[in-house]
Motif scaffolding. Structure first.
Motif, PDB file in Angstrom:
ATOM      1  N   GLN A  39       0.811  -1.222   0.000  1.00 59.38           N
ATOM      2  CA  GLN A  39       0.000   0.000   0.000  1.00 59.38           C
ATOM      3  C   GLN A  39       0.843   1.272   0.000  1.00 59.38           C
ATOM      4  O   GLN A  39       0.683   2.117  -0.882  1.00 59.38           O
ATOM      5  CB  GLN A  39      -0.984  -0.012   1.171  1.00 59.38           C
ATOM      6  N   PHE A  44       2.107   4.328  -3.430  1.00 59.35           N
ATOM      7  CA  PHE A  44       2.069   5.791  -3.457  1.00 59.35           C
ATOM      8  C   PHE A  44       3.461   6.388  -3.591  1.00 59.35           C
ATOM      9  O   PHE A  44       3.646   7.411  -4.258  1.00 59.35           O
ATOM     10  CB  PHE A  44       1.369   6.320  -2.202  1.00 59.35           C
ATOM     11  N   ALA A  80      -1.162  16.790   3.293  1.00 57.52           N
ATOM     12  CA  ALA A  80      -1.736  15.755   2.443  1.00 57.52           C
ATOM     13  C   ALA A  80      -1.223  14.384   2.872  1.00 57.52           C
ATOM     14  O   ALA A  80      -1.959  13.391   2.836  1.00 57.52           O
ATOM     15  CB  ALA A  80      -1.390  16.016   0.977  1.00 57.52           C
ATOM     16  N   ARG A 109      -3.236  13.267   5.779  1.00 57.50           N
ATOM     17  CA  ARG A 109      -4.566  12.820   5.344  1.00 57.50           C
ATOM     18  C   ARG A 109      -4.485  11.445   4.683  1.00 57.50           C
ATOM     19  O   ARG A 109      -5.346  10.591   4.869  1.00 57.50           O
ATOM     20  CB  ARG A 109      -5.179  13.838   4.375  1.00 57.50           C
ATOM     21  N   LEU A 110      -3.403  11.236   3.910  1.00 61.32           N
ATOM     22  CA  LEU A 110      -3.241   9.929   3.265  1.00 61.32           C
ATOM     23  C   LEU A 110      -3.050   8.837   4.310  1.00 61.32           C
ATOM     24  O   LEU A 110      -3.644   7.749   4.218  1.00 61.32           O
ATOM     25  CB  LEU A 110      -2.051   9.968   2.293  1.00 61.32           C
ATOM     26  N   THR A 159      -6.371   8.145   5.843  1.00 58.51           N
ATOM     27  CA  THR A 159      -7.255   7.381   4.957  1.00 58.51           C
ATOM     28  C   THR A 159      -6.813   5.929   4.871  1.00 58.51           C
ATOM     29  O   THR A 159      -7.623   5.004   5.025  1.00 58.51           O
ATOM     30  CB  THR A 159      -7.267   8.004   3.556  1.00 58.51           C
ATOM     31  N   LEU A 217      -8.840   2.698   6.156  1.00 57.01           N
ATOM     32  CA  LEU A 217      -9.240   1.639   5.228  1.00 57.01           C
ATOM     33  C   LEU A 217      -8.633   0.303   5.646  1.00 57.01           C
ATOM     34  O   LEU A 217      -9.308  -0.734   5.620  1.00 57.01           O
ATOM     35  CB  LEU A 217      -8.788   1.989   3.804  1.00 57.01           C
ATOM     36  N   SER A 218      -7.363   0.329   6.013  1.00 61.51           N
ATOM     37  CA  SER A 218      -6.706  -0.920   6.370  1.00 61.51           C
ATOM     38  C   SER A 218      -7.278  -1.468   7.673  1.00 61.51           C
ATOM     39  O   SER A 218      -7.421  -2.680   7.838  1.00 61.51           O
ATOM     40  CB  SER A 218      -5.199  -0.699   6.523  1.00 61.51           C
ATOM     41  N   LEU A 219      -7.588  -0.580   8.571  1.00 59.68           N
ATOM     42  CA  LEU A 219      -8.088  -1.015   9.875  1.00 59.68           C
ATOM     43  C   LEU A 219      -9.519  -1.518   9.779  1.00 59.68           C
ATOM     44  O   LEU A 219      -9.836  -2.630  10.179  1.00 59.68           O
ATOM     45  CB  LEU A 219      -8.051   0.162  10.852  1.00 59.68           C
ATOM     46  N   ARG A 220     -10.376  -0.671   9.253  1.00 54.72           N
ATOM     47  CA  ARG A 220     -11.805  -0.982   9.313  1.00 54.72           C
ATOM     48  C   ARG A 220     -12.390  -1.326   7.956  1.00 54.72           C
ATOM     49  O   ARG A 220     -13.538  -1.756   7.861  1.00 54.72           O
ATOM     50  CB  ARG A 220     -12.556   0.205   9.903  1.00 54.72           C
ATOM     51  N   GLY A 221     -11.612  -1.116   6.894  1.00 50.11           N
ATOM     52  CA  GLY A 221     -12.108  -1.455   5.570  1.00 50.11           C
ATOM     53  C   GLY A 221     -13.105  -0.442   5.053  1.00 50.11           C
ATOM     54  O   GLY A 221     -13.403   0.558   5.703  1.00 50.11           O
ATOM     55  N   LEU A 222     -13.608  -0.705   3.876  1.00 52.66           N
ATOM     56  CA  LEU A 222     -14.533   0.227   3.242  1.00 52.66           C
ATOM     57  C   LEU A 222     -15.824   0.343   4.038  1.00 52.66           C
ATOM     58  O   LEU A 222     -16.449   1.409   4.086  1.00 52.66           O
ATOM     59  CB  LEU A 222     -14.849  -0.241   1.825  1.00 52.66           C
ATOM     60  N   ALA A 223     -16.234  -0.759   4.656  1.00 54.68           N
ATOM     61  CA  ALA A 223     -17.497  -0.750   5.369  1.00 54.68           C
ATOM     62  C   ALA A 223     -17.424   0.112   6.624  1.00 54.68           C
ATOM     63  O   ALA A 223     -18.451   0.493   7.179  1.00 54.68           O
ATOM     64  CB  ALA A 223     -17.908  -2.169   5.747  1.00 54.68           C
ATOM     65  N   VAL A 272     -15.898   3.151   6.906  1.00 51.37           N
ATOM     66  CA  VAL A 272     -15.668   4.593   6.737  1.00 51.37           C
ATOM     67  C   VAL A 272     -16.932   5.398   6.981  1.00 51.37           C
ATOM     68  O   VAL A 272     -18.035   4.869   6.883  1.00 51.37           O
ATOM     69  CB  VAL A 272     -15.149   4.922   5.321  1.00 51.37           C
TER      70      VAL A 272
END
Lengths: 215, 215
Positions: free
Chosen positions: A172, A176, A196, A199-200, A203, A207-213, A215
DNA sequence: TTGAAATTCAAACGCTCGTTTGAAGCGAAA
DNA sequence: TTTCGCTTCAAACGAGCGTTTGAATTTCAA
Protein backbone atom coordinates in the motif's frame (compact mmCIF):
# COMPACT_ATOMS: atom_id res chain seq x y z
CA UNK A 1 55.02 4.66 7.30
CA UNK A 2 54.14 0.98 7.35
CA UNK A 3 52.52 -0.89 4.52
CA UNK A 4 49.36 -0.88 6.52
CA UNK A 5 49.47 2.88 6.74
CA UNK A 6 50.06 3.14 3.05
CA UNK A 7 47.08 0.98 2.41
CA UNK A 8 45.09 3.10 4.80
CA UNK A 9 46.07 6.34 3.13
CA UNK A 10 45.53 4.90 -0.30
CA UNK A 11 42.16 3.68 0.76
CA UNK A 12 41.31 7.08 2.15
CA UNK A 13 41.45 8.55 -1.33
CA UNK A 14 39.72 5.43 -2.54
CA UNK A 15 37.03 5.88 0.05
CA UNK A 16 36.34 9.40 -1.17
CA UNK A 17 35.62 8.19 -4.67
CA UNK A 18 33.77 5.13 -3.48
CA UNK A 19 31.57 7.19 -1.18
CA UNK A 20 30.81 9.72 -3.90
CA UNK A 21 29.89 6.93 -6.29
CA UNK A 22 27.68 5.18 -3.77
CA UNK A 23 25.93 8.42 -2.95
CA UNK A 24 25.39 9.30 -6.60
CA UNK A 25 24.29 5.75 -7.39
CA UNK A 26 21.76 5.86 -4.56
CA UNK A 27 20.07 8.93 -5.99
CA UNK A 28 20.23 7.70 -9.58
CA UNK A 29 18.89 4.23 -8.78
CA UNK A 30 16.18 5.82 -6.63
CA UNK A 31 15.13 7.94 -9.56
CA UNK A 32 15.39 5.47 -12.42
CA UNK A 33 15.69 1.99 -10.95
CA UNK A 34 18.61 -0.35 -11.49
CA UNK A 35 18.11 -0.98 -15.20
CA UNK A 36 17.22 2.60 -15.98
CA UNK A 37 20.06 4.16 -14.02
CA UNK A 38 23.11 4.47 -16.22
CA UNK A 39 26.73 4.33 -15.17
CA UNK A 40 27.36 7.47 -17.18
CA UNK A 41 24.83 9.47 -15.17
CA UNK A 42 26.14 8.11 -11.87
CA UNK A 43 29.76 8.94 -12.60
CA UNK A 44 28.72 12.33 -13.90
CA UNK A 45 26.92 13.15 -10.64
CA UNK A 46 29.82 11.79 -8.62
CA UNK A 47 32.22 13.82 -10.76
CA UNK A 48 34.17 10.65 -11.36
CA UNK A 49 35.35 8.81 -14.42
CA UNK A 50 33.16 6.14 -15.97
CA UNK A 51 35.82 3.52 -15.46
CA UNK A 52 35.88 4.24 -11.73
CA UNK A 53 32.78 2.11 -11.24
CA UNK A 54 34.51 -0.92 -12.66
CA UNK A 55 37.78 -0.12 -10.95
CA UNK A 56 36.29 0.26 -7.48
CA UNK A 57 33.29 -2.04 -7.58
CA UNK A 58 33.94 -4.46 -10.40
CA UNK A 59 30.95 -3.19 -12.35
CA UNK A 60 27.51 -1.66 -12.13
CA UNK A 61 26.17 -4.62 -10.19
CA UNK A 62 28.95 -4.40 -7.61
CA UNK A 63 28.14 -0.74 -7.06
CA UNK A 64 24.47 -1.56 -6.69
CA UNK A 65 25.32 -4.22 -4.15
CA UNK A 66 27.12 -1.61 -2.09
CA UNK A 67 24.05 0.63 -2.25
CA UNK A 68 21.90 -2.23 -1.02
CA UNK A 69 24.34 -2.92 1.80
CA UNK A 70 24.21 0.73 2.82
CA UNK A 71 20.43 0.62 2.65
CA UNK A 72 20.27 -2.48 4.83
CA UNK A 73 22.59 -0.87 7.35
CA UNK A 74 20.48 2.28 7.43
CA UNK A 75 17.33 0.25 8.00
CA UNK A 76 18.91 -1.82 10.74
CA UNK A 77 19.94 1.32 12.60
CA UNK A 78 17.34 2.18 15.16
CA UNK A 79 17.01 5.52 13.45
CA UNK A 80 14.46 3.68 11.39
CA UNK A 81 11.39 1.80 12.44
CA UNK A 82 12.17 -0.71 15.16
CA UNK A 83 10.35 -4.01 15.54
CA UNK A 84 10.39 -3.60 19.32
CA UNK A 85 9.13 -0.06 18.96
CA UNK A 86 6.22 -1.39 16.95
CA UNK A 87 5.40 -4.03 19.53
CA UNK A 88 5.28 -1.42 22.26
CA UNK A 89 2.45 0.35 20.47
CA UNK A 90 -1.15 -0.73 20.24
CA UNK A 91 -1.92 -2.64 17.04
CA UNK A 92 -3.75 0.39 15.68
CA UNK A 93 -0.92 2.78 16.44
CA UNK A 94 1.61 0.31 15.06
CA UNK A 95 -0.31 0.27 11.82
CA UNK A 96 -0.40 4.05 11.64
CA UNK A 97 3.27 4.23 12.49
CA UNK A 98 4.13 1.71 9.81
CA UNK A 99 2.18 3.53 7.11
CA UNK A 100 3.55 6.91 8.13
CA UNK A 101 7.12 5.70 8.10
CA UNK A 102 6.89 4.15 4.67
CA UNK A 103 5.02 7.09 3.18
CA UNK A 104 7.58 9.61 4.38
CA UNK A 105 9.46 9.57 1.05
CA UNK A 106 6.49 11.44 -0.40
CA UNK A 107 7.56 14.60 1.38
CA UNK A 108 11.17 13.96 2.28
CA UNK A 109 14.08 13.44 -0.05
CA UNK A 110 16.56 12.19 2.47
CA UNK A 111 18.80 9.17 2.31
CA UNK A 112 16.38 6.67 3.78
CA UNK A 113 13.68 7.88 1.41
CA UNK A 114 15.93 7.15 -1.52
CA UNK A 115 16.53 3.66 -0.21
CA UNK A 116 12.80 3.18 0.06
CA UNK A 117 12.39 4.30 -3.50
CA UNK A 118 14.94 1.74 -4.61
CA UNK A 119 12.93 -0.92 -2.80
CA UNK A 120 9.81 0.33 -4.52
CA UNK A 121 11.56 -0.08 -7.86
CA UNK A 122 12.64 -3.57 -6.94
CA UNK A 123 9.10 -4.49 -6.04
CA UNK A 124 8.36 -4.01 -9.69
CA UNK A 125 11.52 -4.60 -11.64
CA UNK A 126 13.49 -7.07 -9.58
CA UNK A 127 17.15 -7.10 -10.49
CA UNK A 128 19.26 -10.20 -10.16
CA UNK A 129 21.50 -8.40 -7.74
CA UNK A 130 18.62 -7.60 -5.45
CA UNK A 131 17.07 -11.06 -5.70
CA UNK A 132 20.36 -12.63 -4.72
CA UNK A 133 20.79 -10.06 -1.99
CA UNK A 134 17.50 -10.75 -0.25
CA UNK A 135 17.40 -14.45 -1.12
CA UNK A 136 17.62 -15.63 2.45
CA UNK A 137 16.46 -12.60 4.38
CA UNK A 138 13.22 -10.91 3.31
CA UNK A 139 13.51 -7.13 3.22
CA UNK A 140 12.58 -5.32 6.38
CA UNK A 141 9.48 -3.76 4.90
CA UNK A 142 7.97 -7.23 4.65
CA UNK A 143 9.20 -8.36 8.04
CA UNK A 144 7.71 -5.25 9.62
CA UNK A 145 4.47 -5.59 7.70
CA UNK A 146 4.12 -9.18 8.87
CA UNK A 147 4.69 -8.05 12.44
CA UNK A 148 2.00 -5.41 12.17
CA UNK A 149 -0.45 -7.70 10.45
CA UNK A 150 0.01 -10.70 12.73
CA UNK A 151 -1.34 -8.84 15.71
CA UNK A 152 -4.66 -8.44 13.95
CA UNK A 153 -5.02 -11.89 12.50
CA UNK A 154 -6.27 -14.82 14.55
CA UNK A 155 -3.69 -17.20 15.91
CA UNK A 156 -4.82 -20.03 13.68
CA UNK A 157 -4.65 -18.03 10.44
CA UNK A 158 -3.03 -20.05 7.68
CA UNK A 159 0.44 -19.12 6.49
CA UNK A 160 -1.06 -18.22 3.14
CA UNK A 161 -3.54 -15.85 4.72
CA UNK A 162 -0.78 -14.18 6.70
CA UNK A 163 1.26 -13.80 3.53
CA UNK A 164 -1.69 -12.36 1.60
CA UNK A 165 -2.40 -9.86 4.34
CA UNK A 166 1.26 -8.98 4.78
CA UNK A 167 1.74 -8.32 1.07
CA UNK A 168 -1.54 -6.45 0.98
CA UNK A 169 -0.34 -4.08 3.66
CA UNK A 170 3.26 -3.78 2.49
CA UNK A 171 2.42 -2.73 -1.02
CA UNK A 172 0.00 0.00 0.00
CA UNK A 173 2.57 2.65 0.88
CA UNK A 174 4.94 1.38 -1.81
CA UNK A 175 2.37 2.16 -4.47
CA UNK A 176 2.07 5.79 -3.46
CA UNK A 177 5.81 6.22 -3.09
CA UNK A 178 6.52 4.60 -6.42
CA UNK A 179 3.83 6.40 -8.38
CA UNK A 180 4.10 9.77 -6.67
CA UNK A 181 5.16 11.58 -9.81
CA UNK A 182 2.45 10.05 -11.91
CA UNK A 183 -0.21 10.81 -9.32
CA UNK A 184 0.90 14.44 -9.38
CA UNK A 185 -0.21 14.64 -13.02
CA UNK A 186 -3.77 14.80 -14.30
CA UNK A 187 -6.19 13.18 -14.05
CA UNK A 188 -5.23 12.64 -10.39
CA UNK A 189 -3.27 15.80 -9.59
CA UNK A 190 -2.29 14.74 -6.10
CA UNK A 191 0.36 16.98 -4.55
CA UNK A 192 1.86 15.67 -1.36
CA UNK A 193 2.79 18.19 1.26
CA UNK A 194 2.95 17.39 4.98
CA UNK A 195 -0.76 17.86 5.43
CA UNK A 196 -1.74 15.76 2.44
CA UNK A 197 0.58 13.06 3.76
CA UNK A 198 -1.23 13.08 7.10
CA UNK A 199 -4.57 12.82 5.34
CA UNK A 200 -3.24 9.93 3.27
CA UNK A 201 -2.02 8.15 6.38
CA UNK A 202 -5.42 8.71 7.98
CA UNK A 203 -7.26 7.38 4.96
CA UNK A 204 -5.04 4.35 4.49
CA UNK A 205 -5.01 3.55 8.17
CA UNK A 206 -8.79 3.81 8.28
CA UNK A 207 -9.24 1.64 5.23
CA UNK A 208 -6.71 -0.92 6.37
CA UNK A 209 -8.09 -1.01 9.87
CA UNK A 210 -11.80 -0.98 9.31
CA UNK A 211 -12.11 -1.45 5.57
CA UNK A 212 -14.53 0.23 3.24
CA UNK A 213 -17.50 -0.75 5.37
CA UNK A 214 -16.10 1.17 8.30
CA UNK A 215 -15.67 4.59 6.74
CA UNK B 1 -11.30 -3.94 -60.50
CA UNK B 2 -11.72 -0.41 -59.25
CA UNK B 3 -9.10 1.46 -57.35
CA UNK B 4 -11.19 0.97 -54.26
CA UNK B 5 -11.19 -2.78 -54.74
CA UNK B 6 -7.49 -2.78 -55.27
CA UNK B 7 -7.08 -0.83 -52.11
CA UNK B 8 -9.32 -3.28 -50.31
CA UNK B 9 -7.33 -6.26 -51.47
CA UNK B 10 -4.07 -4.57 -50.74
CA UNK B 11 -5.29 -3.68 -47.28
CA UNK B 12 -6.38 -7.25 -46.72
CA UNK B 13 -2.78 -8.37 -46.93
CA UNK B 14 -1.85 -5.34 -44.93
CA UNK B 15 -4.39 -6.25 -42.30
CA UNK B 16 -2.90 -9.72 -41.97
CA UNK B 17 0.50 -8.33 -41.11
CA UNK B 18 -0.91 -5.58 -38.94
CA UNK B 19 -3.02 -8.02 -36.98
CA UNK B 20 -0.11 -10.40 -36.48
CA UNK B 21 2.07 -7.55 -35.27
CA UNK B 22 -0.56 -6.24 -32.87
CA UNK B 23 -1.12 -9.71 -31.48
CA UNK B 24 2.59 -10.36 -31.04
CA UNK B 25 3.11 -6.90 -29.57
CA UNK B 26 0.33 -7.50 -27.06
CA UNK B 27 1.99 -10.60 -25.72
CA UNK B 28 5.48 -9.12 -25.74
CA UNK B 29 4.45 -5.88 -24.04
CA UNK B 30 2.43 -7.88 -21.51
CA UNK B 31 5.53 -9.89 -20.70
CA UNK B 32 8.19 -7.20 -20.68
CA UNK B 33 6.46 -3.82 -20.61
CA UNK B 34 6.81 -1.16 -23.27
CA UNK B 35 10.47 -0.30 -22.72
CA UNK B 36 11.49 -3.90 -22.18
CA UNK B 37 9.65 -5.30 -25.17
CA UNK B 38 11.85 -5.11 -28.25
CA UNK B 39 10.76 -4.66 -31.82
CA UNK B 40 13.00 -7.54 -32.79
CA UNK B 41 11.16 -9.94 -30.50
CA UNK B 42 7.76 -8.70 -31.65
CA UNK B 43 8.52 -9.08 -35.35
CA UNK B 44 10.07 -12.46 -34.67
CA UNK B 45 6.90 -13.72 -32.98
CA UNK B 46 4.75 -12.19 -35.72
CA UNK B 47 7.03 -13.79 -38.31
CA UNK B 48 7.38 -10.40 -39.92
CA UNK B 49 10.27 -8.21 -40.89
CA UNK B 50 11.62 -5.69 -38.42
CA UNK B 51 10.89 -2.84 -40.79
CA UNK B 52 7.24 -3.82 -40.93
CA UNK B 53 6.62 -2.10 -37.61
CA UNK B 54 7.78 1.21 -39.00
CA UNK B 55 6.11 0.66 -42.34
CA UNK B 56 2.69 -0.14 -40.91
CA UNK B 57 2.66 1.81 -37.64
CA UNK B 58 5.28 4.49 -38.06
CA UNK B 59 7.35 3.05 -35.25
CA UNK B 60 7.26 1.14 -31.97
CA UNK B 61 5.12 3.81 -30.32
CA UNK B 62 2.54 3.67 -33.10
CA UNK B 63 2.28 -0.09 -32.71
CA UNK B 64 1.88 0.29 -28.96
CA UNK B 65 -0.86 2.84 -29.52
CA UNK B 66 -2.73 0.27 -31.59
CA UNK B 67 -2.37 -2.26 -28.79
CA UNK B 68 -3.81 0.26 -26.34
CA UNK B 69 -6.68 0.98 -28.70
CA UNK B 70 -7.41 -2.72 -28.97
CA UNK B 71 -7.23 -3.01 -25.18
CA UNK B 72 -9.63 -0.12 -24.71
CA UNK B 73 -12.03 -1.64 -27.21
CA UNK B 74 -11.86 -4.99 -25.42
CA UNK B 75 -12.57 -3.34 -22.09
CA UNK B 76 -15.47 -1.34 -23.47
CA UNK B 77 -17.09 -4.48 -24.82
CA UNK B 78 -19.60 -5.79 -22.36
CA UNK B 79 -17.65 -9.02 -22.38
CA UNK B 80 -15.70 -7.34 -19.62
CA UNK B 81 -16.88 -5.85 -16.39
CA UNK B 82 -19.80 -3.51 -16.96
CA UNK B 83 -20.45 -0.42 -14.85
CA UNK B 84 -24.17 -1.13 -14.94
CA UNK B 85 -23.53 -4.72 -14.01
CA UNK B 86 -21.62 -3.52 -10.97
CA UNK B 87 -24.40 -1.17 -9.94
CA UNK B 88 -26.91 -3.98 -10.07
CA UNK B 89 -24.98 -5.85 -7.38
CA UNK B 90 -24.81 -5.07 -3.71
CA UNK B 91 -21.75 -3.00 -2.75
CA UNK B 92 -20.15 -6.06 -1.21
CA UNK B 93 -20.76 -8.24 -4.23
CA UNK B 94 -19.58 -5.46 -6.53
CA UNK B 95 -16.33 -5.34 -4.60
CA UNK B 96 -15.87 -9.09 -4.85
CA UNK B 97 -16.72 -9.02 -8.53
CA UNK B 98 -14.25 -6.24 -9.14
CA UNK B 99 -11.40 -8.00 -7.36
CA UNK B 100 -12.17 -11.30 -9.01
CA UNK B 101 -12.24 -9.78 -12.48
CA UNK B 102 -8.93 -8.01 -12.10
CA UNK B 103 -7.22 -10.99 -10.49
CA UNK B 104 -8.26 -13.35 -13.27
CA UNK B 105 -4.94 -12.89 -15.14
CA UNK B 106 -3.35 -14.89 -12.35
CA UNK B 107 -4.89 -18.06 -13.71
CA UNK B 108 -5.86 -17.15 -17.27
CA UNK B 109 -3.58 -16.19 -20.11
CA UNK B 110 -6.20 -14.88 -22.47
CA UNK B 111 -6.26 -11.65 -24.42
CA UNK B 112 -7.89 -9.52 -21.76
CA UNK B 113 -5.40 -10.81 -19.20
CA UNK B 114 -2.56 -9.64 -21.38
CA UNK B 115 -4.12 -6.21 -21.63
CA UNK B 116 -4.41 -6.12 -17.85
CA UNK B 117 -0.77 -7.02 -17.56
CA UNK B 118 0.13 -4.14 -19.83
CA UNK B 119 -1.85 -1.84 -17.57
CA UNK B 120 -0.02 -3.27 -14.59
CA UNK B 121 3.26 -2.44 -16.29
CA UNK B 122 2.10 1.06 -17.01
CA UNK B 123 1.19 1.55 -13.39
CA UNK B 124 4.88 1.27 -12.72
CA UNK B 125 6.74 2.30 -15.83
CA UNK B 126 4.47 4.82 -17.49
CA UNK B 127 5.33 5.29 -21.14
CA UNK B 128 4.76 8.58 -22.90
CA UNK B 129 2.44 6.85 -25.31
CA UNK B 130 0.26 5.58 -22.52
CA UNK B 131 0.26 8.86 -20.63
CA UNK B 132 -0.86 10.69 -23.72
CA UNK B 133 -3.39 7.98 -24.42
CA UNK B 134 -5.15 8.19 -21.07
CA UNK B 135 -4.56 11.92 -20.59
CA UNK B 136 -8.23 12.86 -20.74
CA UNK B 137 -9.93 9.57 -20.01
CA UNK B 138 -8.74 7.60 -16.99
CA UNK B 139 -8.40 3.87 -17.69
CA UNK B 140 -11.39 1.76 -16.92
CA UNK B 141 -9.79 0.03 -13.98
CA UNK B 142 -9.80 3.36 -12.17
CA UNK B 143 -13.26 4.35 -13.29
CA UNK B 144 -14.62 1.01 -12.11
CA UNK B 145 -12.72 1.21 -8.85
CA UNK B 146 -14.15 4.65 -8.20
CA UNK B 147 -17.62 3.31 -8.88
CA UNK B 148 -17.15 0.48 -6.42
CA UNK B 149 -15.61 2.68 -3.77
CA UNK B 150 -18.10 5.52 -4.00
CA UNK B 151 -20.92 3.33 -2.83
CA UNK B 152 -19.14 2.80 0.46
CA UNK B 153 -17.95 6.33 1.10
CA UNK B 154 -20.24 8.97 2.58
CA UNK B 155 -21.77 11.44 0.17
CA UNK B 156 -19.77 14.34 1.53
CA UNK B 157 -16.39 12.60 1.23
CA UNK B 158 -13.81 14.95 -0.25
CA UNK B 159 -12.56 14.40 -3.78
CA UNK B 160 -9.13 13.64 -2.36
CA UNK B 161 -10.50 10.97 -0.07
CA UNK B 162 -12.36 9.38 -2.95
CA UNK B 163 -9.17 9.41 -5.01
CA UNK B 164 -7.13 7.90 -2.18
CA UNK B 165 -9.65 5.13 -1.66
CA UNK B 166 -10.04 4.53 -5.37
CA UNK B 167 -6.28 4.19 -5.91
CA UNK B 168 -6.04 2.07 -2.80
CA UNK B 169 -8.55 -0.40 -4.19
CA UNK B 170 -7.36 -0.30 -7.80
CA UNK B 171 -3.78 -1.15 -7.04
CA UNK B 172 -4.56 -4.15 -4.87
CA UNK B 173 -5.25 -6.61 -7.66
CA UNK B 174 -2.66 -4.94 -9.90
CA UNK B 175 0.05 -5.75 -7.41
CA UNK B 176 -0.68 -9.46 -7.43
CA UNK B 177 -1.02 -9.60 -11.20
CA UNK B 178 2.17 -7.66 -11.76
CA UNK B 179 4.27 -9.54 -9.23
CA UNK B 180 2.80 -12.99 -9.79
CA UNK B 181 6.06 -14.48 -10.98
CA UNK B 182 8.06 -13.00 -8.15
CA UNK B 183 5.54 -14.18 -5.57
CA UNK B 184 5.88 -17.69 -6.96
CA UNK B 185 9.52 -17.70 -5.86
CA UNK B 186 10.83 -18.04 -2.30
CA UNK B 187 10.44 -16.64 0.24
CA UNK B 188 6.75 -16.33 -0.68
CA UNK B 189 6.21 -19.35 -2.92
CA UNK B 190 2.64 -18.50 -3.82
CA UNK B 191 1.25 -20.62 -6.65
CA UNK B 192 -2.04 -19.42 -8.06
CA UNK B 193 -4.46 -22.05 -9.22
CA UNK B 194 -8.22 -21.53 -9.32
CA UNK B 195 -8.61 -22.35 -5.65
CA UNK B 196 -5.79 -20.10 -4.49
CA UNK B 197 -7.33 -17.34 -6.57
CA UNK B 198 -10.64 -17.77 -4.77
CA UNK B 199 -8.90 -17.66 -1.43
CA UNK B 200 -7.05 -14.52 -2.49
CA UNK B 201 -10.30 -12.90 -3.57
CA UNK B 202 -11.82 -13.86 -0.24
CA UNK B 203 -8.92 -12.47 1.72
CA UNK B 204 -8.68 -9.23 -0.23
CA UNK B 205 -12.43 -8.72 -0.19
CA UNK B 206 -12.49 -9.30 3.55
CA UNK B 207 -9.60 -6.93 4.18
CA UNK B 208 -10.97 -4.27 1.86
CA UNK B 209 -14.45 -4.57 3.26
CA UNK B 210 -13.86 -4.87 6.96
CA UNK B 211 -10.16 -4.12 7.29
CA UNK B 212 -7.68 -5.82 9.56
CA UNK B 213 -9.85 -5.27 12.60
CA UNK B 214 -12.62 -7.30 11.04
CA UNK B 215 -10.79 -10.51 10.30
C1' DT C 1 64.27 12.82 -5.54
C1' DT C 2 63.13 8.49 -7.29
C1' DG C 3 60.43 4.47 -8.49
C1' DA C 4 56.64 1.61 -8.04
C1' DA C 5 51.93 1.09 -6.90
C1' DA C 6 47.39 3.06 -6.90
C1' DT C 7 44.16 5.77 -9.16
C1' DT C 8 42.24 8.54 -12.90
C1' DC C 9 41.35 9.46 -17.53
C1' DA C 10 39.79 9.74 -22.59
C1' DA C 11 38.92 6.71 -25.86
C1' DA C 12 37.30 2.79 -27.78
C1' DC C 13 34.96 -1.94 -27.87
C1' DG C 14 31.08 -4.88 -28.35
C1' DC C 15 26.40 -5.19 -27.72
C1' DT C 16 21.30 -4.10 -28.15
C1' DC C 17 18.11 -0.90 -29.27
C1' DG C 18 14.67 1.63 -32.70
C1' DT C 19 14.88 3.22 -37.14
C1' DT C 20 16.20 3.94 -42.08
C1' DT C 21 17.53 2.50 -46.60
C1' DG C 22 17.16 0.90 -51.20
C1' DA C 23 16.59 -3.10 -53.64
C1' DA C 24 13.59 -7.17 -54.42
C1' DG C 25 9.09 -9.37 -54.55
C1' DC C 26 4.31 -9.34 -55.39
C1' DG C 27 -0.51 -8.74 -57.29
C1' DA C 28 -3.58 -6.50 -60.19
C1' DA C 29 -4.60 -3.27 -64.09
C1' DA C 30 -3.57 -2.14 -68.75
C1' DT D 1 3.45 -9.33 -70.92
C1' DT D 2 4.44 -5.05 -69.16
C1' DT D 3 3.83 -1.66 -65.75
C1' DC D 4 3.05 0.36 -61.38
C1' DG D 5 2.10 0.80 -56.54
C1' DC D 6 2.18 -1.68 -52.31
C1' DT D 7 4.67 -4.65 -49.29
C1' DT D 8 8.66 -7.30 -47.71
C1' DC D 9 13.35 -7.95 -46.92
C1' DA D 10 18.43 -8.02 -45.44
C1' DA D 11 21.49 -4.85 -44.23
C1' DA D 12 23.14 -1.01 -42.19
C1' DC D 13 22.88 3.36 -39.28
C1' DG D 14 23.28 6.00 -35.16
C1' DA D 15 22.62 6.28 -30.35
C1' DG D 16 22.96 4.46 -25.69
C1' DC D 17 24.46 0.95 -22.76
C1' DG D 18 28.22 -1.52 -19.54
C1' DT D 19 32.80 -2.52 -19.89
C1' DT D 20 37.80 -2.64 -21.23
C1' DT D 21 42.11 -0.64 -22.42
C1' DG D 22 46.48 1.43 -21.93
C1' DA D 23 48.53 5.55 -21.10
C1' DA D 24 48.77 9.58 -17.94
C1' DT D 25 48.65 11.16 -13.43
C1' DT D 26 48.90 11.05 -8.53
C1' DT D 27 50.51 9.21 -4.28
C1' DC D 28 53.87 8.10 -1.08
C1' DA D 29 57.52 4.91 0.91
C1' DA D 30 62.28 4.58 0.34
Amino acid sequence: MSNLDQARVASRSTETTRAALIKAATSVFAEYGYDGGSVRLITQRAMANQAAVNYHFGGKDGLYREVLIAATRAFEENAFLDPEELDALSPEDALRRYLHQFLLPLVKRDRVSRFLRIFAWESVQPSEVFSAFIAHSPPRIFRLAERVVRRFLPQDASAETVTFAMLWLAQQPMFFVRDAERLAQPPFSLKFDEEALERLVDTLAGLSLRGLAGV
